[in-house]
Motif scaffolding. Structure first.
Motif, mmCIF file in Angstrom:
data_model
loop_
_atom_site.group_PDB
_atom_site.id
_atom_site.type_symbol
_atom_site.label_atom_id
_atom_site.label_comp_id
_atom_site.label_asym_id
_atom_site.label_seq_id
_atom_site.Cartn_x
_atom_site.Cartn_y
_atom_site.Cartn_z
ATOM 1 N N UNK A 19 4.887 12.200 22.822
ATOM 2 C CA UNK A 19 4.763 13.615 22.482
ATOM 3 C C UNK A 19 5.592 14.505 23.397
ATOM 4 N N UNK A 20 6.290 13.917 24.349
ATOM 5 C CA UNK A 20 7.126 14.698 25.242
ATOM 6 C C UNK A 20 8.425 15.113 24.586
ATOM 7 N N UNK A 21 9.261 15.788 25.350
ATOM 8 C CA UNK A 21 10.521 16.284 24.806
ATOM 9 C C UNK A 21 11.569 15.189 24.684
ATOM 10 N N UNK A 22 11.391 14.074 25.425
ATOM 11 C CA UNK A 22 12.354 12.971 25.370
ATOM 12 C C UNK A 22 11.634 11.644 25.144
ATOM 13 N N UNK A 23 10.984 11.455 23.997
ATOM 14 C CA UNK A 23 10.249 10.200 23.772
ATOM 15 C C UNK A 23 11.187 9.015 23.700
ATOM 16 N N UNK A 24 10.727 7.875 24.225
ATOM 17 C CA UNK A 24 11.538 6.663 24.192
ATOM 18 C C UNK A 24 11.411 5.954 22.851
ATOM 19 N N UNK A 25 10.293 6.164 22.182
ATOM 20 C CA UNK A 25 10.064 5.533 20.895
ATOM 21 C C UNK A 25 9.919 6.556 19.796
ATOM 22 N N UNK A 26 9.286 6.140 18.710
ATOM 23 C CA UNK A 26 9.132 7.050 17.574
ATOM 24 C C UNK A 26 7.869 6.695 16.804
ATOM 25 N N UNK A 27 7.416 7.639 15.999
ATOM 26 C CA UNK A 27 6.247 7.444 15.139
ATOM 27 C C UNK A 27 6.712 7.375 13.690
ATOM 28 N N UNK A 28 6.029 6.563 12.902
ATOM 29 C CA UNK A 28 6.304 6.469 11.474
ATOM 30 C C UNK A 28 4.991 6.624 10.707
ATOM 31 N N UNK A 29 4.822 7.692 9.910
ATOM 32 C CA UNK A 29 5.775 8.784 9.722
ATOM 33 C C UNK A 29 5.868 9.648 10.978
ATOM 34 N N UNK A 30 6.907 10.483 11.118
ATOM 35 C CA UNK A 30 7.038 11.333 12.303
ATOM 36 C C UNK A 30 5.854 12.260 12.473
ATOM 37 N N UNK A 31 5.493 12.527 13.745
ATOM 38 C CA UNK A 31 4.431 13.482 14.015
ATOM 39 C C UNK A 31 4.899 14.885 13.636
ATOM 40 N N UNK A 32 4.043 15.663 13.008
ATOM 41 C CA UNK A 32 4.409 17.067 12.788
ATOM 42 C C UNK A 32 4.515 17.783 14.121
ATOM 43 N N UNK A 33 5.376 18.774 14.200
ATOM 44 C CA UNK A 33 5.642 19.438 15.472
ATOM 45 C C UNK A 33 4.445 20.106 16.095
ATOM 46 N N UNK A 34 3.418 20.401 15.311
ATOM 47 C CA UNK A 34 2.274 21.153 15.833
ATOM 48 C C UNK A 34 1.155 20.260 16.354
ATOM 49 N N UNK A 35 1.380 18.950 16.462
ATOM 50 C CA UNK A 35 0.308 18.045 16.890
ATOM 51 C C UNK A 35 -0.114 18.354 18.324
ATOM 52 N N UNK A 36 -1.447 18.417 18.541
ATOM 53 C CA UNK A 36 -2.025 18.613 19.861
ATOM 54 C C UNK A 36 -3.115 17.560 20.047
ATOM 55 N N UNK A 37 -3.046 16.823 21.169
ATOM 56 C CA UNK A 37 -4.096 15.858 21.497
ATOM 57 C C UNK A 37 -4.785 16.335 22.763
ATOM 58 N N UNK A 38 -6.109 16.430 22.703
ATOM 59 C CA UNK A 38 -6.894 16.933 23.837
ATOM 60 C C UNK A 38 -7.920 15.880 24.211
ATOM 61 N N UNK A 39 -8.067 15.643 25.521
ATOM 62 C CA UNK A 39 -9.019 14.634 25.966
ATOM 63 C C UNK A 39 -9.718 15.077 27.247
ATOM 64 N N UNK A 40 -10.952 14.631 27.459
ATOM 65 C CA UNK A 40 -11.640 14.930 28.727
ATOM 66 C C UNK A 40 -10.874 14.329 29.895
ATOM 67 N N UNK A 41 -10.927 15.008 31.018
ATOM 68 C CA UNK A 41 -10.206 14.550 32.215
ATOM 69 C C UNK A 41 -11.151 14.684 33.409
#
Length: 226
Positions: free
Chosen positions: A1-23
């Protein structure tokens, strides 16, 4: 999800994806000598195309300037530069929160490294450590005992990585020529990077680096800045 991903998703992630997790780590923020945030209730916000960030329960940030995190009702974000210092479990952070999915692997290898400057050999050995770092190209590090350290002197340049620690830079001096910041090392890295403690890595844009690296040609070293 970073600006320079080494891999890719199929299908591509939509640009608005947000993942939130407890920390559930202790996060502290200081202004001057005052503790303005001290919580174990933070969230990590992974937003496609954006730097990783914290979100805090709104009641935890006091009078600090903040804005709501739309995807996490009741939570707010605080700008990184709104405080003087951030700490996670007692470890001072620089520039961004460390990503729990970011990994460092340092492996002893027999991959050859040859570094020259103006035909002078600085190092030529197959006794190296290869450092793999999530999404970044691998790098070869070498024990300074195998390097012409008489040609190196420490420069005033410094850097910092949340995963490898504070970087010290080294310039090469050949006669009256100085090649600034041609190498770097980490004198006091965190535990995951201890195998390269004090070892040197050379910048192929400053000196000629021949390195046996995955996906690289015989005459070109790939990699990223520390």
């Amino acid at each position: 999800m970073g600006t320079r991903p080494a891999g890719w998703c199929t299908p591509p992630l939509p640009g608005a994806v947000v993942y939130i997790e407890p920390h559930p780590r202790r996060i502290e923020a200081f202004v001057g000598g005052d503790t303005l945030i001290d919580t174990e209730r933070a969230l990590l916000v992974h937003r496609a195309g954006h730097a990783l960030s914290y979100a805090f329960p709104h009641e935890e940030v006091g009078e600090l300037p903040s804005h709501p995190v739309a995807e996490a009702p009741g939570y707010v974000a605080v700008a990184w530069d709104a405080v003087d210092a951030w700490f996670e479990e007692g470890r001072r952070l620089v520039n961004y929160p460390p990503n729990p999915y970011h990994r460092i692997d340092c492996l002893r290898t027999r991959r050859r490294l040859r570094v020259t400057a103006d035909e002078t050999v600085i190092v030529d050995t197959d006794d190296t450590v290869i450092l793999f770092e999530t999404a970044l190209a691998p790098r070869l590090y070498v024990n300074p005992a195998l390097v012409r350290t008489d040609l190196l002197h420490r420069s005033q340049t410094t850097g910092y990585c949340n995963y490898k620690g504070a970087a010290t830079y080294w310039s090469v001096t050949l006669g009256g020529t100085v090649i600034a910041d041609a190498a770097w090392s980490y004198p006091d890295p965190p535990p995951e990077s201890l195998p390269v403690k004090g070892f040197l890595c050379f910048d192929p844009t400053k000196v000629r680096v021949l390195a046996e690296l995955p996906g690289a040609s015989e005459t070109t070293a790939r990699g990223c800045e520390p």
